[in-house]
Scaffold this motif. Sequence first.
Motif, PDB file in Angstrom:
ATOM      1  N   GLU A 140       0.566 -11.606 -11.412  1.00 28.25           N
ATOM      2  CA  GLU A 140       0.284 -11.741  -9.985  1.00 28.25           C
ATOM      3  C   GLU A 140       0.107 -10.367  -9.344  1.00 28.25           C
ATOM      4  O   GLU A 140       0.720  -9.383  -9.758  1.00 28.25           O
ATOM      5  N   MET A 141      -0.697 -10.324  -8.312  1.00 31.32           N
ATOM      6  CA  MET A 141      -0.839  -9.112  -7.519  1.00 31.32           C
ATOM      7  C   MET A 141       0.255  -9.046  -6.445  1.00 31.32           C
ATOM      8  O   MET A 141       0.591  -7.953  -5.977  1.00 31.32           O
ATOM      9  N   TYR A 142       0.782 -10.179  -6.075  1.00 28.82           N
ATOM     10  CA  TYR A 142       1.812 -10.229  -5.031  1.00 28.82           C
ATOM     11  C   TYR A 142       3.028  -9.379  -5.426  1.00 28.82           C
ATOM     12  O   TYR A 142       3.535  -9.451  -6.545  1.00 28.82           O
ATOM     13  N   GLY A 143       3.469  -8.544  -4.485  1.00 24.77           N
ATOM     14  CA  GLY A 143       4.653  -7.727  -4.719  1.00 24.77           C
ATOM     15  C   GLY A 143       4.396  -6.481  -5.540  1.00 24.77           C
ATOM     16  O   GLY A 143       5.304  -5.669  -5.733  1.00 24.77           O
ATOM     17  N   LYS A 144       3.166  -6.296  -6.025  1.00 25.63           N
ATOM     18  CA  LYS A 144       2.851  -5.121  -6.829  1.00 25.63           C
ATOM     19  C   LYS A 144       2.419  -3.955  -5.923  1.00 25.63           C
ATOM     20  O   LYS A 144       2.093  -4.134  -4.756  1.00 25.63           O
ATOM     21  N   THR A 145       2.434  -2.761  -6.501  1.00 31.78           N
ATOM     22  CA  THR A 145       2.041  -1.551  -5.771  1.00 31.78           C
ATOM     23  C   THR A 145       0.621  -1.157  -6.157  1.00 31.78           C
ATOM     24  O   THR A 145       0.316  -0.991  -7.339  1.00 31.78           O
ATOM     25  N   LEU A 146      -0.230  -1.026  -5.140  1.00 30.90           N
ATOM     26  CA  LEU A 146      -1.608  -0.587  -5.355  1.00 30.90           C
ATOM     27  C   LEU A 146      -1.734   0.874  -4.958  1.00 30.90           C
ATOM     28  O   LEU A 146      -1.449   1.248  -3.817  1.00 30.90           O
ATOM     29  N   GLY A 147      -2.160   1.708  -5.884  1.00 23.13           N
ATOM     30  CA  GLY A 147      -2.450   3.104  -5.587  1.00 23.13           C
ATOM     31  C   GLY A 147      -3.927   3.273  -5.283  1.00 23.13           C
ATOM     32  O   GLY A 147      -4.775   2.737  -6.003  1.00 23.13           O
ATOM     33  N   ILE A 148      -4.229   3.988  -4.213  1.00 24.14           N
ATOM     34  CA  ILE A 148      -5.627   4.230  -3.830  1.00 24.14           C
ATOM     35  C   ILE A 148      -5.849   5.737  -3.747  1.00 24.14           C
ATOM     36  O   ILE A 148      -5.149   6.436  -3.018  1.00 24.14           O
ATOM     37  N   ILE A 154     -14.163   2.522   2.615  1.00 23.68           N
ATOM     38  CA  ILE A 154     -13.967   1.534   1.551  1.00 23.68           C
ATOM     39  C   ILE A 154     -12.502   1.482   1.138  1.00 23.68           C
ATOM     40  O   ILE A 154     -11.920   0.406   0.976  1.00 23.68           O
ATOM     41  N   GLY A 155     -11.874   2.658   0.985  1.00 28.52           N
ATOM     42  CA  GLY A 155     -10.459   2.691   0.619  1.00 28.52           C
ATOM     43  C   GLY A 155      -9.592   1.964   1.632  1.00 28.52           C
ATOM     44  O   GLY A 155      -8.677   1.206   1.265  1.00 28.52           O
ATOM     45  N   PHE A 156      -9.861   2.176   2.933  1.00 25.62           N
ATOM     46  CA  PHE A 156      -9.112   1.463   3.969  1.00 25.62           C
ATOM     47  C   PHE A 156      -9.375  -0.039   3.903  1.00 25.62           C
ATOM     48  O   PHE A 156      -8.467  -0.855   4.090  1.00 25.62           O
ATOM     49  N   GLY A 157     -10.638  -0.406   3.635  1.00 21.61           N
ATOM     50  CA  GLY A 157     -10.967  -1.827   3.528  1.00 21.61           C
ATOM     51  C   GLY A 157     -10.226  -2.496   2.392  1.00 21.61           C
ATOM     52  O   GLY A 157      -9.719  -3.619   2.531  1.00 21.61           O
ATOM     53  N   VAL A 158     -10.135  -1.803   1.259  1.00 19.01           N
ATOM     54  CA  VAL A 158      -9.379  -2.340   0.121  1.00 19.01           C
ATOM     55  C   VAL A 158      -7.900  -2.470   0.482  1.00 19.01           C
ATOM     56  O   VAL A 158      -7.253  -3.474   0.169  1.00 19.01           O
ATOM     57  N   ALA A 159      -7.352  -1.458   1.157  1.00 18.52           N
ATOM     58  CA  ALA A 159      -5.938  -1.487   1.535  1.00 18.52           C
ATOM     59  C   ALA A 159      -5.629  -2.686   2.427  1.00 18.52           C
ATOM     60  O   ALA A 159      -4.632  -3.391   2.225  1.00 18.52           O
ATOM     61  N   ARG A 161      -7.228  -5.539   2.714  1.00 17.79           N
ATOM     62  CA  ARG A 161      -7.331  -6.808   1.988  1.00 17.79           C
ATOM     63  C   ARG A 161      -6.209  -6.957   0.963  1.00 17.79           C
ATOM     64  O   ARG A 161      -5.714  -8.069   0.738  1.00 17.79           O
ATOM     65  N   ALA A 162      -5.826  -5.854   0.341  1.00 18.62           N
ATOM     66  CA  ALA A 162      -4.742  -5.922  -0.653  1.00 18.62           C
ATOM     67  C   ALA A 162      -3.418  -6.300  -0.001  1.00 18.62           C
ATOM     68  O   ALA A 162      -2.585  -6.987  -0.614  1.00 18.62           O
ATOM     69  N   ARG A 163      -3.213  -5.854   1.243  1.00 16.80           N
ATOM     70  CA  ARG A 163      -1.978  -6.237   1.938  1.00 16.80           C
ATOM     71  C   ARG A 163      -1.899  -7.745   2.158  1.00 16.80           C
ATOM     72  O   ARG A 163      -0.821  -8.325   2.170  1.00 16.80           O
ATOM     73  N   SER A 164      -3.057  -8.388   2.317  1.00 13.33           N
ATOM     74  CA  SER A 164      -3.052  -9.846   2.487  1.00 13.33           C
ATOM     75  C   SER A 164      -2.622 -10.554   1.204  1.00 13.33           C
ATOM     76  O   SER A 164      -2.260 -11.727   1.234  1.00 13.33           O
ATOM     77  N   PHE A 165      -2.671  -9.831   0.085  1.00  4.67           N
ATOM     78  CA  PHE A 165      -2.158 -10.364  -1.181  1.00  4.67           C
ATOM     79  C   PHE A 165      -0.664 -10.082  -1.340  1.00  4.67           C
ATOM     80  O   PHE A 165      -0.074 -10.420  -2.355  1.00  4.67           O
ATOM     81  N   GLY A 166      -0.084  -9.406  -0.347  1.00  5.97           N
ATOM     82  CA  GLY A 166       1.337  -9.065  -0.432  1.00  5.97           C
ATOM     83  C   GLY A 166       1.602  -7.823  -1.248  1.00  5.97           C
ATOM     84  O   GLY A 166       2.698  -7.656  -1.796  1.00  5.97           O
ATOM     85  N   MET A 167       0.613  -6.911  -1.332  1.00  5.05           N
ATOM     86  CA  MET A 167       0.783  -5.695  -2.116  1.00  5.05           C
ATOM     87  C   MET A 167       1.297  -4.559  -1.239  1.00  5.05           C
ATOM     88  O   MET A 167       1.004  -4.485  -0.037  1.00  5.05           O
ATOM     89  N   LYS A 168       2.036  -3.636  -1.848  1.00  2.00           N
ATOM     90  CA  LYS A 168       2.448  -2.396  -1.199  1.00  2.00           C
ATOM     91  C   LYS A 168       1.373  -1.350  -1.493  1.00  2.00           C
ATOM     92  O   LYS A 168       0.884  -1.261  -2.624  1.00  2.00           O
ATOM     93  N   ILE A 169       1.007  -0.546  -0.492  1.00  2.00           N
ATOM     94  CA  ILE A 169      -0.082   0.413  -0.659  1.00  2.00           C
ATOM     95  C   ILE A 169       0.454   1.838  -0.647  1.00  2.00           C
ATOM     96  O   ILE A 169       1.143   2.246   0.298  1.00  2.00           O
ATOM     97  N   ILE A 186       0.395   2.558   5.104  1.00  2.00           N
ATOM     98  CA  ILE A 186       0.145   3.182   3.806  1.00  2.00           C
ATOM     99  C   ILE A 186       1.158   4.306   3.600  1.00  2.00           C
ATOM    100  O   ILE A 186       1.387   5.109   4.498  1.00  2.00           O
ATOM    101  N   GLU A 187       1.737   4.373   2.420  1.00  2.00           N
ATOM    102  CA  GLU A 187       2.635   5.481   2.085  1.00  2.00           C
ATOM    103  C   GLU A 187       1.827   6.573   1.387  1.00  2.00           C
ATOM    104  O   GLU A 187       1.168   6.340   0.383  1.00  2.00           O
ATOM    105  N   LYS A 188       1.866   7.778   1.971  1.00  2.00           N
ATOM    106  CA  LYS A 188       1.142   8.908   1.382  1.00  2.00           C
ATOM    107  C   LYS A 188       1.921   9.469   0.194  1.00  2.00           C
ATOM    108  O   LYS A 188       3.115   9.745   0.306  1.00  2.00           O
ATOM    109  N   LEU A 189       1.232   9.647  -0.932  1.00  2.00           N
ATOM    110  CA  LEU A 189       1.844  10.244  -2.119  1.00  2.00           C
ATOM    111  C   LEU A 189       0.848  11.200  -2.762  1.00  2.00           C
ATOM    112  O   LEU A 189      -0.361  11.085  -2.571  1.00  2.00           O
TER     113      LEU A 189
END
Length: 530
Positions: A140-148, A154-159, A161-169, A186-189
Motif C-alpha cells: 500500500e502507498m497509505y502511510g508510506k513516505t514519498l521523497g520528491i 509538477i513536484g508540488f502536483g505530485v505532493a 495528490r500523494a497526500r490524498s493517498f495518506g502519504m507523508k511527503i 512538506i518536510e524539507k530534507l
Amino acid sequence: MNRFKVLVLDPISEDGIKELLNHPNYEVDVNTGLSESEILEIVGDYHALIVRSQTTITEKIIQHARPLKVIARAGVGVDNIDIDAATKYGVIVINAPDGNTISATEHTLAMMLALTRQIPAAHKQLSEGVWNRKAYKGTEMYGKTLGIIGVGKIGFGVARRARSFGMKIVAFDPYLSDEKAREADIEKLEIDEIAKHADFLTVHTPLTPQTKGIVGKEFFNMAKPGLKIVNVARGGIIDEAALLEALDAGQIDGAALDVFESEPSTNQALLGHPQIVVTPHLGASTIEAQEKVAVSVSREIIDILENNVIIHAVNAPRMNENINEELRPYINIASHMGKVAIQLMNRPPSEVKLKYHGELALDDTSILTRSFVSNMLKPHLGENVNIINALYLLQEQGVTYKVEKQAQTHGYNNYLEVELVNSEETLTLGASVLNGYGERIVKINGFQVDIKPTKHLLFIKHIDRPGIIGEMGHTLGKYDINIATMQLGRRDEGGEAMLSLRLDQTVGAEALEELIKIEGFDQVKQVDLS
C-alpha cells in the motif's frame, strides 16, 4: 496591417491552434511528414514554424526561411531544433513548459501505482491465460513516505495528490523555502536524508550538471530497504547502470521509468528487468496536454509577432545593436557575478538585491539585471534559462528581487553590487570595469579584493595567521595545481581574511578536502566559470 504566415510541420491539435486559424492577420498552413529537402522548397516566406518532436529544424531550414522570426516547439524539449543556428540568425525559439504539468503529474502517480501493485506483470500473465494471484502481492502507498527531488509545479502536483493517498511527503529543492514547505505540508530534507527515510522516490528536476546522476550509487547505498523509484522527468537524473546494480543486489525494490539516458532506449537489461516498469516517454502524451501546449505556443507566436512580448524563449536573441557600448563590459561582469554568486552560496537565495552606482545608474540596466539573474539560475534550472525568461523564472521560484540606483560611486566611475540572502546566509559581491584592466570583482562580504573572473577560481575564508598561505600553497602544489594570481583581503591583523585565487586547473575533491582541514580555514569554495 501586417499579415503573417505560419507553417505547422507536425501533427498538432487543431483546437489548440484555432486562435491562429481564426485570426485575420495569420495564414496557417499544415504540412506534416516532410523531409528536410521538401521543407526547404516551401519554407522561404514563413514568419513562424510549429513543430513537435518528429521534424528536425536544421540550420539550412532556418537560413532558407528569410522572414522567420519564431520557431515554436509544442512541448518542452527542443532537441530537434538547432538552437545555436536560430540564435545566430536572430530567430526566437519558444516552447510550452507548463502545458504538460497535469499530464506528467498524473503519469507519475500512475507509474507509482503500477509499480507497487505489479500491474504490468500481472496483466501480461493473465492475458496469456495464467491466473496466478499468489505471485502478485503488492504494498500500500497509505502511510508510506514519498521523497520528491525537485518541487516545481509538477513536484508540488505530485505532493498534493500523494497526500490524498495518506502519504507523508519529504522533499529537496534548492529553491523550496521553509514557508512554502510548511504551507504544502512538506518536510524539507537533504538528498541523503531522503534516501534514508523514503519508501518511494520521484524526481522532477531539469537535467543539469548538478542533477545528472544525482540518484546513483551513493544514493542507493544509503537507501531505505524496499525503496521504489519513479522517473517521469528526464533521463540521466537516475544513473541507469547504478540502478540495475542496486536492483540486482536487493538494495532497492523496484523502479518505474518513463524517460531514459538515451532515447529511444535499447538497453534491454533495463527495459526487460522484472522489477522495472517502463513506458516510452508518455508523460506529456494526453489529449489535454497536447491541446494546452498548442494553445500556449499559438498565443505566444501572436504576442511575439504583434507585441514583441516573449515569455518562454529557450534562446537569447542577439542583443540590440543600439545597446550603449560602455554598457557591454558590464553585461559580462554581471554574467560572471551571477555564476560566482550562486557557487559561493550554500543554498540559492530567497532575495536578490542589485545596486547600480555612478554613471551606470543613468543607463537602462535591465539587460545587466537579466544577465546576472539568468547566470545565477542556470546551475539549478538548466540551460533553458536566458536573459529573456530569467525574471519570469526567478519569480516562479519565489525569489524576490529589487533594483536600486545611486549616484554615489564607491571610488569607481561605475560600480555594481549584488546582495543575495536566504535564511542561513548573506552574500555581497561588488564589481567594476577598470580602464585598461577590464572587469574586476572588488568586494566579497566586506573584504576588499581585486580578482579578474577567469575559468578556475578559489575563494578561502580563513583566520589570518603566519604560515597559513604556505600550507595552502604546499597542498595545491602537491596536487599539481598552479596559482596564476592571488589576492588577500583582511580587516584586522590576525582576524578574518579572504583569499581569492586564480588557478590554472580545477581543484579535485581530494585536494579540496585536504584544504578545508588546514587549521584556520573556515570556508573553501571553488568557482568554475567555464
